[in-house]
Design a protein around this motif. Structure first.
Motif, PDB file in Angstrom:
ATOM      1  N   VAL A   1       0.863  -1.145   0.016  1.00 44.26           N
ATOM      2  CA  VAL A   1      -0.029   0.099   0.009  1.00 44.26           C
ATOM      3  C   VAL A   1       0.826   1.166  -0.004  1.00 44.26           C
ATOM      4  CG1 VAL A   1      -1.793   1.254   1.240  1.00 44.26           C
ATOM      5  CG2 VAL A   1      -1.928  -1.062   1.112  1.00 44.26           C
ATOM      6  N   LYS A   2       0.490   2.035  -0.880  1.00 44.21           N
ATOM      7  CA  LYS A   2       1.473   3.460  -0.976  1.00 44.21           C
ATOM      8  C   LYS A   2       0.714   4.700  -1.227  1.00 44.21           C
ATOM      9  CE  LYS A   2       5.460   0.807  -2.971  1.00 44.21           C
ATOM     10  NZ  LYS A   2       6.410   0.732  -4.280  1.00 44.21           N
ATOM     11  N   LYS A   3       1.296   5.557  -0.941  1.00 43.88           N
ATOM     12  CA  LYS A   3       0.576   7.009  -0.915  1.00 43.88           C
ATOM     13  C   LYS A   3       1.055   7.692  -2.444  1.00 43.88           C
ATOM     14  CE  LYS A   3      -0.581  11.183   1.748  1.00 43.88           C
ATOM     15  NZ  LYS A   3      -0.412  11.824   2.713  1.00 43.88           N
ATOM     16  N   ASP A   4       0.075   8.282  -3.223  1.00 40.47           N
ATOM     17  CA  ASP A   4       0.401   8.886  -4.451  1.00 40.47           C
ATOM     18  C   ASP A   4      -0.332  10.148  -4.206  1.00 40.47           C
ATOM     19  OD1 ASP A   4       1.066   9.665  -6.751  1.00 40.47           O
ATOM     20  OD2 ASP A   4      -0.558   8.425  -7.999  1.00 40.47           O
ATOM     21  N   GLY A   5       0.352  11.315  -3.809  1.00 39.98           N
ATOM     22  CA  GLY A   5       0.049  12.756  -3.484  1.00 39.98           C
ATOM     23  C   GLY A   5      -1.114  12.704  -2.298  1.00 39.98           C
ATOM     24  N   SER A   6      -2.315  13.010  -2.395  1.00 39.34           N
ATOM     25  CA  SER A   6      -3.245  13.072  -1.405  1.00 39.34           C
ATOM     26  C   SER A   6      -4.079  11.689  -1.568  1.00 39.34           C
ATOM     27  CB  SER A   6      -4.367  14.272  -1.732  1.00 39.34           C
ATOM     28  OG  SER A   6      -4.805  14.113  -3.029  1.00 39.34           O
ATOM     29  N   SER A   7      -3.753  10.668  -2.565  1.00 39.68           N
ATOM     30  CA  SER A   7      -4.572   9.469  -2.374  1.00 39.68           C
ATOM     31  C   SER A   7      -3.535   8.414  -2.120  1.00 39.68           C
ATOM     32  CB  SER A   7      -5.374   9.273  -3.558  1.00 39.68           C
ATOM     33  OG  SER A   7      -4.592   9.380  -4.665  1.00 39.68           O
TER      34      SER A   7
ATOM     35  N   TYR B   1      -2.896   3.923  -2.763  1.00 34.44           N
ATOM     36  CA  TYR B   1      -3.224   2.906  -3.918  1.00 34.44           C
ATOM     37  C   TYR B   1      -2.493   1.609  -3.552  1.00 34.44           C
ATOM     38  CZ  TYR B   1       1.599   3.397  -5.848  1.00 34.44           C
ATOM     39  OH  TYR B   1       3.146   3.488  -5.951  1.00 34.44           O
ATOM     40  N   PHE B   2      -3.023   0.551  -3.832  1.00 32.34           N
ATOM     41  CA  PHE B   2      -2.479  -0.794  -3.455  1.00 32.34           C
ATOM     42  C   PHE B   2      -1.916  -1.506  -4.803  1.00 32.34           C
ATOM     43  CE2 PHE B   2      -6.758  -2.350  -4.171  1.00 32.34           C
ATOM     44  CZ  PHE B   2      -6.465  -3.651  -4.910  1.00 32.34           C
TER      45      PHE B   2
ATOM     46  N   GLN C   1      -4.436  -0.744  -8.165  1.00 31.20           N
ATOM     47  CA  GLN C   1      -5.746   0.102  -8.149  1.00 31.20           C
ATOM     48  C   GLN C   1      -5.510   1.258  -7.204  1.00 31.20           C
ATOM     49  OE1 GLN C   1      -9.174  -2.287  -7.214  1.00 31.20           O
ATOM     50  NE2 GLN C   1     -10.472  -0.555  -6.559  1.00 31.20           N
ATOM     51  N   ARG C   2      -5.798   2.291  -7.756  1.00 32.18           N
ATOM     52  CA  ARG C   2      -5.583   3.829  -7.213  1.00 32.18           C
ATOM     53  C   ARG C   2      -6.980   4.397  -6.903  1.00 32.18           C
ATOM     54  NH1 ARG C   2      -0.758   5.857  -8.833  1.00 32.18           N
ATOM     55  NH2 ARG C   2       0.437   4.978 -10.162  1.00 32.18           N
ATOM     56  N   GLY C   3      -6.839   5.657  -6.277  1.00 33.58           N
ATOM     57  CA  GLY C   3      -8.149   6.320  -5.801  1.00 33.58           C
ATOM     58  C   GLY C   3      -8.690   6.184  -4.509  1.00 33.58           C
TER      59      GLY C   3
ATOM     60  N   ALA D   1      -7.225   1.562   1.488  1.00 31.02           N
ATOM     61  CA  ALA D   1      -6.407   0.736   0.465  1.00 31.02           C
ATOM     62  C   ALA D   1      -5.947  -0.565   1.183  1.00 31.02           C
ATOM     63  CB  ALA D   1      -5.319   1.702   0.077  1.00 31.02           C
ATOM     64  N   GLU D   2      -5.751  -0.774   2.298  1.00 30.45           N
ATOM     65  CA  GLU D   2      -5.419  -1.787   3.052  1.00 30.45           C
ATOM     66  C   GLU D   2      -6.599  -2.857   2.999  1.00 30.45           C
ATOM     67  OE1 GLU D   2      -1.859  -0.275   6.261  1.00 30.45           O
ATOM     68  OE2 GLU D   2      -4.057  -0.549   6.904  1.00 30.45           O
ATOM     69  N   LYS D   3      -7.718  -2.289   3.243  1.00 26.52           N
ATOM     70  CA  LYS D   3      -9.081  -3.301   3.181  1.00 26.52           C
ATOM     71  C   LYS D   3      -9.048  -3.811   1.806  1.00 26.52           C
ATOM     72  CE  LYS D   3     -13.855  -3.333   4.521  1.00 26.52           C
ATOM     73  NZ  LYS D   3     -14.665  -2.295   5.008  1.00 26.52           N
ATOM     74  N   ALA D   4      -9.156  -2.940   0.838  1.00 23.14           N
ATOM     75  CA  ALA D   4      -9.294  -3.274  -0.557  1.00 23.14           C
ATOM     76  C   ALA D   4      -8.335  -4.674  -0.907  1.00 23.14           C
ATOM     77  CB  ALA D   4      -9.118  -2.354  -1.356  1.00 23.14           C
ATOM     78  N   LEU D   5      -6.908  -4.058  -0.405  1.00 20.10           N
ATOM     79  CA  LEU D   5      -5.786  -5.092  -0.695  1.00 20.10           C
ATOM     80  C   LEU D   5      -6.058  -6.557  -0.250  1.00 20.10           C
ATOM     81  CD1 LEU D   5      -2.941  -6.061  -1.658  1.00 20.10           C
ATOM     82  CD2 LEU D   5      -1.911  -4.946   0.178  1.00 20.10           C
TER      83      LEU D   5
END
Length: 372
Positions: free
Chosen positions: A4-10, A12-13, A31-33, A40-44
């Motif tokens: 799980v990583k951060k990309d700007g203010s959102s 993604y995993f 998957q971003r956003g 993100a962790e829950k979706a992953l």
């Protein structure tokens, strides 16, 4: 192991997927956003759990309209009759595709479908019609699940509007006699007579051929119908149980004998131009009667007879309720109407049964009184 990583203010995993069975290469899903790291962790975690269970399916970009027409319906129409296929096409082209067709198959979720069902109700569609549309969607998505295009069918948990039973309108004995008396001189009288005395559906009456009529035994065989547009005879009936035999009243047998003689004379008069498809109900040239023309004549005769205006299909209900009121067993009526089981008959005509309770009470009272 996913990340799980951060990309700007959102957020993604990136999830590790099973190897491609053809190339053997390891695949990844990104998957971003996501607004928060927790989302993100829950979706992953969900993706990884599906991978472990072997139930993970890569989302497809195929639009629902393309899947519906090019995949599902192409196979479905081979299993249904042409009349049902036309009905499906009508619902798909005019109701389903305009609202849902642009959505990728993988993005059809419970909320999207539930809101769609709500919109149909807001558009004023009857609950029964909404159910037919829903069944097309549910069936098509179940097939997508079978093809492993979807992990689950999002239509399974949709809440449908309650089907409101409309009050059934039928004729009593006097009204039925009044109508038949007025209709007696009309060419289509036999069709109306059959509707009331046998409970046959409109398509069954217009699709009946003489080869399925045994006047010696007084029995007709229902195994063919005329399409709604009157252009083709369809083998079979509405359902498997609708293919059936019906015993005719003596008066109907006499009527059919006279009617057959009239048709024989017309065939001789017209000569080679006569179109002999062998229908019981036909024009003077032998061609089938169009359903629209039958209903038009029916409406005119109702006005002349000064009886309550009911649908042609209600003559079928009239047949059933008249028999029930005379104490005929519901099982017999179920067989005449071609219902799949007696429960269907009892559910439809439950309104008649309470009125029969009084007669039942009188009968048992008479039996016991006479025995004392």
């Amino acid at each position: 192991m996913g990340q799980v990583k951060k990309d700007g203010s959102s957020w993604y995993f990136v999830a590790e997927l099973p190897k491609d069975p053809i190339t053997g290469k390891r695949k990844r899903k990104k998957q971003r956003g996501f607004k928060t790291k927790r989302e993100a962790e829950k979706a992953l975690a969900q993706v990884e759990a599906e991978v472990i269970r072997g139930t993970y399916i890569e989302p497809t970009n195929t639009l629902y309209k393309d899947y519906l027409l090019l995949e599902w319906f192409r196979g479905k129409k081979a299993t249904i009759n042409s009349q049902t296929a036309k009905s499906y096409e009508n619902y798909m082209n005019h109701r389903i595709i305009p609202k849902l067709g642009h959505i990728p198959l993988s993005q059809l979720n419970v909320m999207v479908l539930q809101n769609y069902i709500y919109s149909l109700k807001e558009d004023g569609l009857a609950s029964a019609t909404i159910k037919k549309i829903y069944n097309i969607i549910r069936n098509s998505l179940e097939h997508a699940k079978t093809l492993e295009l979807l992990a689950k069918n999002p239509a399974t948990n949709i809440q449908l509007p309650k089907i409101e039973k409309t009050e059934m309108t039928v004729w009593n004995v006097e009204e039925s006699k009044a109508f038949l008396h007025i209709a007696r001189e009309d060419r289509l009288y036999v069709a109306f007579h059959l509707a009331i005395t046998t409970g046959m559906r409109q398509g069954e009456i217009l699709g009946l051929r003489w080869k399925y009529v045994d006047l010696e035994k007084g029995v007709i065989r229902i195994c063919q119908t005329l399409s709604h547009d009157g252009k083709e005879f369809l083998v079979g009936a509405k359902t498997a149980s609708s293919v059936r035999s019906i015993k005719l009243p003596d008066e109907t047998i006499v009527l059919l004998r006279k009617h057959k003689a009239v048709i024989a004379r017309e065939r001789l008069q017209v000569g080679q131009e006569y179109v002999d498809h062998d229908p019981v109900i036909c024009t003077s040239k032998g061609t089938p009667i169009l359903p629209a023309n039958l209903r038009r004549t029916y409406a005119r005769l109702i006005k002349q007879a000064d009886v309550p205006a009911i649908r042609f299909h209600d003559l079928r209900h009239t047949h059933a309720t008249l028999l029930l009121s005379q104490g005929v067993h519901a099982k017999v009526i179920s067989e005449r109407l071609g219902h799949s089981n007696i429960k269907t008959t009892l559910d439809i005509y439950s309104h008649v049964l309470p009125n029969m309770q009084d007669e039942a009470a009188k009968q048992i009272n008479n039996l016991l009184s006479n025995s004392q």
